[in-house]
Design a protein around this motif. Structure first.
Motif, mmCIF file in Angstrom:
data_model
loop_
_atom_site.group_PDB
_atom_site.id
_atom_site.type_symbol
_atom_site.label_atom_id
_atom_site.label_comp_id
_atom_site.label_asym_id
_atom_site.label_seq_id
_atom_site.Cartn_x
_atom_site.Cartn_y
_atom_site.Cartn_z
ATOM 1 N N GLU A 211 -25.289 -10.442 -29.241
ATOM 2 C CA GLU A 211 -24.282 -11.536 -29.510
ATOM 3 C C GLU A 211 -23.151 -10.818 -29.251
ATOM 4 O OE1 GLU A 211 -26.686 -14.274 -32.570
ATOM 5 O OE2 GLU A 211 -24.766 -13.839 -32.966
ATOM 6 N N LEU A 212 -22.729 -9.345 -29.632
ATOM 7 C CA LEU A 212 -21.974 -8.885 -29.066
ATOM 8 C C LEU A 212 -21.659 -7.957 -28.341
ATOM 9 C CD1 LEU A 212 -19.392 -7.505 -30.767
ATOM 10 C CD2 LEU A 212 -20.638 -4.952 -30.994
ATOM 11 N N GLU A 213 -22.966 -7.740 -27.836
ATOM 12 C CA GLU A 213 -22.844 -6.981 -26.370
ATOM 13 C C GLU A 213 -22.774 -7.733 -24.772
ATOM 14 O OE1 GLU A 213 -27.036 -5.729 -24.634
ATOM 15 O OE2 GLU A 213 -25.877 -3.315 -24.684
ATOM 16 N N GLN A 214 -23.394 -9.812 -25.234
ATOM 17 C CA GLN A 214 -22.915 -10.220 -23.983
ATOM 18 C C GLN A 214 -21.888 -10.834 -24.499
ATOM 19 O OE1 GLN A 214 -25.840 -14.007 -23.991
ATOM 20 N NE2 GLN A 214 -27.551 -12.215 -25.453
ATOM 21 N N TYR A 215 -20.478 -10.454 -25.092
ATOM 22 C CA TYR A 215 -19.312 -11.433 -25.654
ATOM 23 C C TYR A 215 -18.422 -10.163 -25.114
ATOM 24 C CZ TYR A 215 -14.925 -10.487 -27.692
ATOM 25 O OH TYR A 215 -13.345 -10.901 -28.026
ATOM 26 N N LEU A 216 -19.215 -8.608 -24.792
ATOM 27 C CA LEU A 216 -18.296 -7.901 -24.154
ATOM 28 C C LEU A 216 -18.377 -7.849 -22.649
ATOM 29 C CD1 LEU A 216 -19.056 -4.879 -26.943
ATOM 30 C CD2 LEU A 216 -16.747 -6.272 -26.694
ATOM 31 N N GLN A 217 -19.375 -7.744 -22.767
ATOM 32 C CA GLN A 217 -19.593 -8.142 -21.535
ATOM 33 C C GLN A 217 -18.830 -9.311 -20.639
ATOM 34 O OE1 GLN A 217 -21.228 -6.167 -18.613
ATOM 35 N NE2 GLN A 217 -22.431 -4.464 -20.373
ATOM 36 N N LYS A 218 -18.955 -10.406 -21.334
ATOM 37 C CA LYS A 218 -18.459 -11.790 -20.752
ATOM 38 C C LYS A 218 -17.018 -11.761 -20.924
ATOM 39 C CE LYS A 218 -18.513 -15.423 -23.612
ATOM 40 N NZ LYS A 218 -16.330 -15.938 -24.155
ATOM 41 N N ILE A 219 -16.170 -10.104 -21.559
ATOM 42 C CA ILE A 219 -14.464 -9.967 -21.312
ATOM 43 C C ILE A 219 -14.669 -8.962 -20.108
ATOM 44 C CG2 ILE A 219 -14.844 -11.351 -23.620
ATOM 45 C CD1 ILE A 219 -13.485 -8.665 -24.883
ATOM 46 N N HIS A 220 -14.860 -7.783 -20.117
ATOM 47 C CA HIS A 220 -14.869 -7.093 -19.306
ATOM 48 C C HIS A 220 -16.067 -7.036 -18.656
ATOM 49 C CE1 HIS A 220 -11.887 -2.905 -18.888
ATOM 50 N NE2 HIS A 220 -12.910 -3.333 -18.143
ATOM 51 N N PRO A 221 -17.114 -7.891 -17.722
ATOM 52 C CA PRO A 221 -17.731 -7.835 -16.562
ATOM 53 C C PRO A 221 -18.466 -6.327 -16.203
ATOM 54 C CG PRO A 221 -16.504 -9.438 -15.846
ATOM 55 C CD PRO A 221 -15.628 -9.148 -17.302
ATOM 56 N N GLY A 222 -19.614 -5.590 -16.076
ATOM 57 C CA GLY A 222 -20.227 -4.369 -15.801
ATOM 58 C C GLY A 222 -20.005 -3.082 -16.852
ATOM 59 N N LEU A 223 -19.319 -3.620 -18.019
ATOM 60 C CA LEU A 223 -19.353 -2.291 -18.724
ATOM 61 C C LEU A 223 -20.785 -1.510 -19.023
ATOM 62 C CD1 LEU A 223 -17.750 -3.460 -22.031
ATOM 63 C CD2 LEU A 223 -16.741 -2.097 -20.753
ATOM 64 N N ILE A 224 -20.325 -0.741 -19.305
ATOM 65 C CA ILE A 224 -21.558 0.391 -19.155
ATOM 66 C C ILE A 224 -22.310 0.622 -20.897
ATOM 67 C CG2 ILE A 224 -22.961 2.113 -18.740
ATOM 68 C CD1 ILE A 224 -21.973 2.061 -16.000
ATOM 69 N N ILE A 225 -23.522 0.116 -21.133
ATOM 70 C CA ILE A 225 -23.158 0.615 -22.381
ATOM 71 C C ILE A 225 -24.532 1.075 -23.219
ATOM 72 C CG2 ILE A 225 -23.677 -1.350 -25.037
ATOM 73 C CD1 ILE A 225 -21.429 -2.767 -24.115
ATOM 74 N N GLY A 226 -25.002 2.191 -23.935
ATOM 75 C CA GLY A 226 -26.403 2.884 -23.437
ATOM 76 C C GLY A 226 -27.799 1.972 -24.771
ATOM 77 N N SER A 227 -28.009 2.174 -25.108
ATOM 78 C CA SER A 227 -29.348 1.937 -25.669
ATOM 79 C C SER A 227 -29.164 1.872 -27.560
ATOM 80 C CB SER A 227 -30.915 2.256 -25.454
ATOM 81 O OG SER A 227 -30.345 3.488 -25.937
ATOM 82 N N ARG A 228 -28.097 2.298 -27.433
ATOM 83 C CA ARG A 228 -27.643 2.556 -29.404
ATOM 84 C C ARG A 228 -27.286 1.763 -30.393
ATOM 85 N NH1 ARG A 228 -26.127 8.426 -31.318
ATOM 86 N NH2 ARG A 228 -27.978 9.647 -29.686
ATOM 87 N N LEU A 229 -26.419 0.420 -29.072
ATOM 88 C CA LEU A 229 -25.758 -0.333 -29.673
ATOM 89 C C LEU A 229 -26.834 -0.843 -30.157
ATOM 90 C CD1 LEU A 229 -23.776 -2.273 -30.488
ATOM 91 C CD2 LEU A 229 -24.144 -2.909 -27.952
#
Ligand SMILES: C[C@@H]1N[C@@H](C(=O)NCc2ccccc2)[C@H](O)[C@@H]1O
Length: 449
Positions: A211-229
Motif C-alpha cells: 500500500e505504501l509503494e502504491q501511495y508513493l506512486q499515486k502522489i509522485h507517478p514514475g518513481l523508481i523503487i527497488g525490490s528491497r522495499l
C-alpha cells in the motif's frame, strides 16, 4: 503459482521512459553521511570492527551518547556544489543520498521529528542544496531512506505485545508522512532507495509495504523503487512467493555482483559497492582490502555487460570533506570514463560468448559492440567469436578511433585482434562494428596466412 494480494503487480521490466533513462545511466554515486561520521568507527580510543554507520549498535557505545551526537553536527566545510562537480567529473549520472539511516537522524528539517539537522548547530537543510547542486550538474538524485529507525520510540524490530503493535502502527504513519514530506520538499528526485526492511515488523506486513509503494506512486507517478522495499503477504522479500520480482529492479546486490547473465533472470538490477570491504559511513581506519580504481572500473564494466547499474559508495567526513582515497578514486574513474564512457552509458548485454580477456557490452539497440579488455593476453591476441550470422566490419580502440585494427579471420565467425602494445594501465576498450548477414566477411579481410 498461488494467488497473492501483495505480490508483484507487474511481470517483466518497466518499459516507460523514466526506467529507460535509469538503465541508460549505468554509473551512480552512493553517499552515506550522518552522525556516524563524527565517531568514524572509533569511540573513546577503541576501534569498532563493524560498519561505521552501525556503531550505535556496538556494545561499547552508550546509546544516549550516540543519540546526543546531533549536538555536534556542524559540517562547516560542506560544499554541495563541489560534491556535485566532483561526481560529474567521475562520470556518475545519478546519486543516492542517505536522508535518514538506521540511527533515525534526518538530514532534512522534517516536521515529523525533532531528531533532525534543524536541532543541530548546522541548523540548515542538507538535502535541498545537495539535490539542487547535483541536478544542476545533470545528475539525477535518489533518496536513501531506512525503515529501521533506532531513535523513534515507536519503531519495533519485532512487535511482541498489543502495545507494541499499537506503537508500530503509529510508526508506520510516521514513515508515510516523512516519505510524503520528502517528495513534497524535493520534487525533482527520481526515486527512493529503501533499506532496513529485513526485520519481522516489516517482513510480516507485506500489505503495508504494498500500500505504501502504491501511495508513493499515486502522489509522485514514475518513481523508481527497488525490490528491497516490499514483502508479500507470506513474508517473501525481493521476489514474491511466486518468484516474481517486486519493485522496479532487483536491489539485493549489496557488495556483490552477478557472475553471469543467467543470474539476473532478465530483471533490471543494480549493484552497490563499498571501496573498503564493508564501510558505508566514514570510518577513520580503513582495514582490509581497499579497491583500486581499476577494480571498481572492472566491476562497473562487468555490471554494464550484464545489463545492470553499478553504484560506488562514498562516506564524507563529519566536516563535509571527502577522504583522499575517495577523491583519488573519483578522479581516476573519471579519467577512464572521459575516454571510455561511451561503452558504459546506454550499455547492455551483448549476447556474445564471454572470453577470458574481459567483457562485451552492446550499445543498446545498435550493432555497436564494445570489447573491454581487462586481462591482456601475453600473446597480445584477442579472440573474438561472434554469434551466427554476425560479421565484423570494423574495429578500433576508443582511445585511437582513427587507428583501425585489422582482424585476422581464423574460421567461422571467429577473428583475432592483435593489440599493438601490451602495456596498459587501465582496461582498454575496442569498438566493434558488426553486421548481421550471411555470416562471412565478404572477403573484406584477408584469410589467415
Ligand atoms: C546499503 C547498506 N545497507 C546497510 C545494511 O545494514 N546492510 C546490512 C545488510 C546486508 C545485506 C543484506 C541486508 C542488510 C548498510 O549500513 C548500508 O546502508
Amino acid at each position: 503459482s498461488i494467488t497473492l494480494q501483495h505480490g508483484a503487480h507487474r511481470i517483466g521490466n518497466r518499459t516507460d521512459a523514466g526506467m529507460a533513462r535509469w538503465r541508460s545511466l549505468r554509473l551512480g554515486q552512493f553517499i552515506h553521511w550522518g552522525l556516524y561520521a563524527i565517531p568514524g568507527g572509533e569511540w573513546k580510543g577503541k576501534t569498532y570492527n563493524g560498519a561505521a554507520e552501525w556503531i550505535r549498535s556496538w556494545k561499547e557505545m552508550p546509546q544516549a551518547e550516540y543519540d546526543n551526537l546531533y549536538k555536534q553536527f556542524n559540517p562547516v566545510n560542506y560544499q554541495p556544489e563541489q560534491w556535485a562537480l566532483q561526481a560529474k567529473n567521475m562520470g556518475a549520472k545519478y546519486m543516492i543520498i542517505t536522508t535518514k539511516h538506521h540511527d533515525g537522524f534526518c538530514l532534512w528539517p522534517s516536521k515529523y521529528s525533532r531528531y533532525t539537522v534543524a536541532s543541530s548547530p548546522w541548523k540548515k537543510d542538507i538535502i535541498g542544496p545537495m539535490v539542487d547542486a547535483y541536478n544542476k550538474n545533470g545528475i539525477d538524485v535518489y533518496l536513501y531512506f531506512s525503515i529501521i529507525d533506532w531513535n523513534h520510540p515507536d519503531w519495533r524490530a519485532s512487535p511482541k505485545t498489543p502495545a507494541d503493535s499499537i506503537a508500530y502502527g503509529r510508526f508506520k504513519v510516521f514513515v508515510k508522512n516523512q516519505l510524503q514530506e520528502l517528495l513534497t520538499k524535493y520534487p525533482t528526485i527520481k526515486g527512493f532507495w529503501f533499506d532496513g526492511t529485513w526485520d519481522d515488523s516489516w517482513k510480516n506486513d507485506g500489505a503495508f509495504s504494498d500500500e505504501l509503494e502504491q501511495y508513493l506512486q499515486k502522489i509522485h507517478p514514475g518513481l523508481i523503487i527497488g525490490s528491497r522495499l516490499r514483502a508479500d503477504e507470506k513474508g517473501a522479500r525481493h521476489f514474491d512467493s511466486n518468484g516474481r520480482l517486486m519493485g522496479d529492479y532487483e536491489q539485493g546486490w549489496e557488495r556483490k555482483l552477478p557472475e553471469k547473465i543467467a543470474d539476473i533472470h532478465g530483471n533490471d538490477w543494480e549493484g552497490v559497492m563499498t571501496i573498503p570491504e564493508n564501510q558505508w559511513g566514514y570510518n577513520a581506519r580503513w582495514a582490509g582490502h581497499i579497491k583500486s580504481a581499476n577494480e571498481l572500473i572492472e566491476m562497473l564494466v562487468k555490471s554494464t555487460s550484464l545489463a545492470g547499474n553499478f553504484v560506488i559508495n562514498f562516506g564524507p567526513k563529519s566536516d563535509g570533506t571527502f577522504r583522499t582515497e575517495e577523491v583519488q578514486r573519483m578522479q581516476e574513474i573519471g579519467q577512464w570514463m572521459k575516454v571510455n564512457g561511451a561503452a558504459i552509458y546506454n550499455g547492455g548485454y551483448a549476447g556474445f560468448e564471454k572470453q577470458d580477456w574481459g567483457y562485451y557490452i552492446r550499445k543498446n539497440g545498435t550493432d555497436s559492440v564494445f570489447m573491454v579488455v581487462c586481462n591482456v593476453p601475453v600473446s597480445g591476441d584477442l579472440r573474438v567469436k561472434l554469434p551466427q550470422q554476425t560479421t565484423l566490419t570494423h574495429a578500433a580502440t576508443l582511445e585511437n578511433p582513427a587507428q583501425a585494427i585489422t582482424p585476422e579471420v581464423t574460421g567461422k565467425n571467429e577473428y583475432f585482434l592483435r593489440l599493438e602494445t601490451k602495456n596498459f594501465h587501465t582496461p582498454v576498450v575496442i569498438l566493434l562494428q558488426t553486421s548481421r548477414n550471411t555470416g562471412n566477411d565478404n572477403g573484406r579481410f584477408e584469410k589467415a596466412k
